[in-house]
Design a protein around this motif. Structure first.
Motif, PDB file in Angstrom:
ATOM      1  N   ASP A 188       0.835  -1.188   0.000  1.00  0.00           N
ATOM      2  CA  ASP A 188       0.000   0.000   0.000  1.00  0.00           C
ATOM      3  C   ASP A 188       0.876   1.247   0.000  1.00  0.00           C
ATOM      4  O   ASP A 188       2.069   1.182   0.253  1.00  0.00           O
ATOM      5  CB  ASP A 188      -1.001  -0.007   1.155  1.00  0.00           C
ATOM      6  N   PHE A 189       0.239   2.394  -0.322  1.00  0.00           N
ATOM      7  CA  PHE A 189       1.022   3.594  -0.615  1.00  0.00           C
ATOM      8  C   PHE A 189       0.226   4.850  -0.273  1.00  0.00           C
ATOM      9  O   PHE A 189      -0.979   4.917  -0.504  1.00  0.00           O
ATOM     10  CB  PHE A 189       1.346   3.599  -2.120  1.00  0.00           C
ATOM     11  N   ASN A 190       0.908   5.854   0.244  1.00  0.00           N
ATOM     12  CA  ASN A 190       0.423   7.231   0.226  1.00  0.00           C
ATOM     13  C   ASN A 190       1.645   8.137   0.113  1.00  0.00           C
ATOM     14  O   ASN A 190       2.774   7.653   0.088  1.00  0.00           O
ATOM     15  CB  ASN A 190      -0.482   7.582   1.423  1.00  0.00           C
ATOM     16  N   ARG A 191       1.435   9.429   0.038  1.00  0.00           N
ATOM     17  CA  ARG A 191       2.560  10.338  -0.222  1.00  0.00           C
ATOM     18  C   ARG A 191       3.552  10.418   0.923  1.00  0.00           C
ATOM     19  O   ARG A 191       4.641  10.936   0.764  1.00  0.00           O
ATOM     20  CB  ARG A 191       2.057  11.725  -0.566  1.00  0.00           C
ATOM     21  N   TYR A 192       3.203   9.903   2.090  1.00  0.00           N
ATOM     22  CA  TYR A 192       4.086   9.970   3.250  1.00  0.00           C
ATOM     23  C   TYR A 192       4.852   8.677   3.507  1.00  0.00           C
ATOM     24  O   TYR A 192       5.890   8.693   4.155  1.00  0.00           O
ATOM     25  CB  TYR A 192       3.297  10.343   4.504  1.00  0.00           C
ATOM     26  N   GLY A 193       4.323   7.561   3.012  1.00  0.00           N
ATOM     27  CA  GLY A 193       4.977   6.287   3.252  1.00  0.00           C
ATOM     28  C   GLY A 193       4.299   5.156   2.528  1.00  0.00           C
ATOM     29  O   GLY A 193       3.335   5.353   1.781  1.00  0.00           O
ATOM     30  N   MET A 194       4.793   3.966   2.752  1.00  0.00           N
ATOM     31  CA  MET A 194       4.214   2.795   2.103  1.00  0.00           C
ATOM     32  C   MET A 194       4.598   1.553   2.895  1.00  0.00           C
ATOM     33  O   MET A 194       5.435   1.607   3.796  1.00  0.00           O
ATOM     34  CB  MET A 194       4.714   2.676   0.666  1.00  0.00           C
ATOM     35  N   ALA A 195       3.971   0.450   2.524  1.00  0.00           N
ATOM     36  CA  ALA A 195       4.339  -0.850   3.077  1.00  0.00           C
ATOM     37  C   ALA A 195       4.836  -1.698   1.919  1.00  0.00           C
ATOM     38  O   ALA A 195       4.261  -1.673   0.827  1.00  0.00           O
ATOM     39  CB  ALA A 195       3.143  -1.508   3.750  1.00  0.00           C
ATOM     40  N   ILE A 196       5.925  -2.419   2.159  1.00  0.00           N
ATOM     41  CA  ILE A 196       6.458  -3.326   1.149  1.00  0.00           C
ATOM     42  C   ILE A 196       6.617  -4.705   1.769  1.00  0.00           C
ATOM     43  O   ILE A 196       6.728  -4.827   2.992  1.00  0.00           O
ATOM     44  CB  ILE A 196       7.810  -2.844   0.576  1.00  0.00           C
ATOM     45  N   GLU A 197       6.607  -5.733   0.930  1.00  0.00           N
ATOM     46  CA  GLU A 197       6.901  -7.091   1.367  1.00  0.00           C
ATOM     47  C   GLU A 197       8.026  -7.638   0.509  1.00  0.00           C
ATOM     48  O   GLU A 197       8.054  -7.422  -0.706  1.00  0.00           O
ATOM     49  CB  GLU A 197       5.678  -7.995   1.239  1.00  0.00           C
ATOM     50  N   ARG A 251       1.459  12.620  -6.925  1.00  0.00           N
ATOM     51  CA  ARG A 251       0.961  12.139  -8.215  1.00  0.00           C
ATOM     52  C   ARG A 251       0.797  10.622  -8.208  1.00  0.00           C
ATOM     53  O   ARG A 251      -0.208  10.089  -8.671  1.00  0.00           O
ATOM     54  CB  ARG A 251       1.925  12.564  -9.328  1.00  0.00           C
ATOM     55  N   ILE A 252       1.774   9.905  -7.655  1.00  0.00           N
ATOM     56  CA  ILE A 252       1.666   8.445  -7.561  1.00  0.00           C
ATOM     57  C   ILE A 252       0.466   8.075  -6.693  1.00  0.00           C
ATOM     58  O   ILE A 252      -0.315   7.185  -7.043  1.00  0.00           O
ATOM     59  CB  ILE A 252       2.966   7.827  -7.003  1.00  0.00           C
ATOM     60  N   GLU A 253       0.292   8.771  -5.581  1.00  0.00           N
ATOM     61  CA  GLU A 253      -0.849   8.504  -4.697  1.00  0.00           C
ATOM     62  C   GLU A 253      -2.171   8.714  -5.443  1.00  0.00           C
ATOM     63  O   GLU A 253      -3.089   7.899  -5.355  1.00  0.00           O
ATOM     64  CB  GLU A 253      -0.778   9.414  -3.474  1.00  0.00           C
ATOM     65  N   ARG A 254      -2.267   9.799  -6.177  1.00  0.00           N
ATOM     66  CA  ARG A 254      -3.485  10.089  -6.933  1.00  0.00           C
ATOM     67  C   ARG A 254      -3.753   9.016  -7.981  1.00  0.00           C
ATOM     68  O   ARG A 254      -4.876   8.542  -8.135  1.00  0.00           O
ATOM     69  CB  ARG A 254      -3.387  11.469  -7.592  1.00  0.00           C
ATOM     70  N   LEU A 255      -2.701   8.584  -8.681  1.00  0.00           N
ATOM     71  CA  LEU A 255      -2.875   7.544  -9.685  1.00  0.00           C
ATOM     72  C   LEU A 255      -3.296   6.216  -9.054  1.00  0.00           C
ATOM     73  O   LEU A 255      -4.107   5.490  -9.616  1.00  0.00           O
ATOM     74  CB  LEU A 255      -1.591   7.364 -10.498  1.00  0.00           C
ATOM     75  N   CYS A 256      -2.774   5.913  -7.877  1.00  0.00           N
ATOM     76  CA  CYS A 256      -3.187   4.685  -7.172  1.00  0.00           C
ATOM     77  C   CYS A 256      -4.681   4.714  -6.883  1.00  0.00           C
ATOM     78  O   CYS A 256      -5.374   3.715  -7.054  1.00  0.00           O
ATOM     79  CB  CYS A 256      -2.422   4.519  -5.856  1.00  0.00           C
ATOM     80  N   SER A 257      -5.177   5.867  -6.464  1.00  0.00           N
ATOM     81  CA  SER A 257      -6.601   5.961  -6.145  1.00  0.00           C
ATOM     82  C   SER A 257      -7.455   5.988  -7.408  1.00  0.00           C
ATOM     83  O   SER A 257      -8.554   5.445  -7.414  1.00  0.00           O
ATOM     84  CB  SER A 257      -6.883   7.170  -5.268  1.00  0.00           C
ATOM     85  N   GLU A 258      -6.959   6.578  -8.477  1.00  0.00           N
ATOM     86  CA  GLU A 258      -7.727   6.673  -9.720  1.00  0.00           C
ATOM     87  C   GLU A 258      -7.785   5.362 -10.493  1.00  0.00           C
ATOM     88  O   GLU A 258      -8.692   5.154 -11.281  1.00  0.00           O
ATOM     89  CB  GLU A 258      -7.147   7.761 -10.622  1.00  0.00           C
ATOM     90  N   LEU A 259      -6.825   4.493 -10.295  1.00  0.00           N
ATOM     91  CA  LEU A 259      -6.789   3.232 -11.035  1.00  0.00           C
ATOM     92  C   LEU A 259      -7.764   2.194 -10.490  1.00  0.00           C
ATOM     93  O   LEU A 259      -7.719   1.042 -10.873  1.00  0.00           O
ATOM     94  CB  LEU A 259      -5.366   2.662 -11.060  1.00  0.00           C
ATOM     95  N   GLY A 260      -8.626   2.627  -9.582  1.00  0.00           N
ATOM     96  CA  GLY A 260      -9.632   1.718  -9.066  1.00  0.00           C
ATOM     97  C   GLY A 260      -9.134   0.821  -7.954  1.00  0.00           C
ATOM     98  O   GLY A 260      -9.830  -0.081  -7.524  1.00  0.00           O
ATOM     99  N   LEU A 261      -7.931   1.071  -7.504  1.00  0.00           N
ATOM    100  CA  LEU A 261      -7.366   0.275  -6.419  1.00  0.00           C
ATOM    101  C   LEU A 261      -7.323   1.121  -5.163  1.00  0.00           C
ATOM    102  O   LEU A 261      -6.384   1.078  -4.404  1.00  0.00           O
ATOM    103  CB  LEU A 261      -5.963  -0.200  -6.795  1.00  0.00           C
TER     104      LEU A 261
END
Length: 137
Positions: free
Chosen positions: A46-55, A119-129
């Motif tokens: 998951d992702f937002n402009r402040y941080g993310m989680a990776i595996e 911009r990446i955060e916005r695209l994540c939300s716009e892509l239906g995810l």
């Protein structure tokens, strides 16, 4: 009655994260002397402009600085610094909580980085995810 999740004491996020499995993310640890290790492909949970989680099955230490490159639909960003703030065992190795460096210190802040991550955060939300993740960390 249950408290809203954002008010729970264990919740550290300042903004909801969005599912981001469509992102291709490469991580490379950076030493304090600027030496970069070999890049490792990681799964962005998951992702937002402040941080993310990776595996990943790769081992990172808590507090380690990591440089990220992002690729995806309409996305191509490189050289984004983050810090490992948490690590938890997961089904696919270890889940790491990452806080991006630009929001940790004015020394790392640039308008370009802020705009790129927004911009990446916005695209994540716009892509239906855009279903916010329920997991803390």
């Amino acid at each position: 009655m249950q408290e809203p999740q954002s008010l729970l004491p264990m919740e550290r996020r300042i903004k909801e994260r969005h599912h981001a499995q469509h992102l291709s993310v490469t991580a490379r640890a950076v030493s304090w002397f600027g030496v970069r290790r070999a890049p490792v492909c990681v799964e962005c949970v998951d992702f937002n402009r402040y941080g993310m989680a990776i595996e990943t099955t790769h081992i990172f230490r808590r507090g380690e600085r990591i440089e990220f490159s992002f690729r995806g639909r309409y996305i191509s960003e490189q050289g984004i610094l983050g810090t490992v703030v948490s690590r938890t065992p997961s089904r696919h190795g270890t889940r790491y909580g990452i806080l991006f460096a630009y929001c940790q210190s004015p020394r790392y802040y640039t308008r370009q980085t802020d705009n790129a991550l927004a911009r990446i955060e916005r695209l994540c939300s716009e892509l239906g995810l855009n279903q916010p993740t329920a997991e803390a960390g």
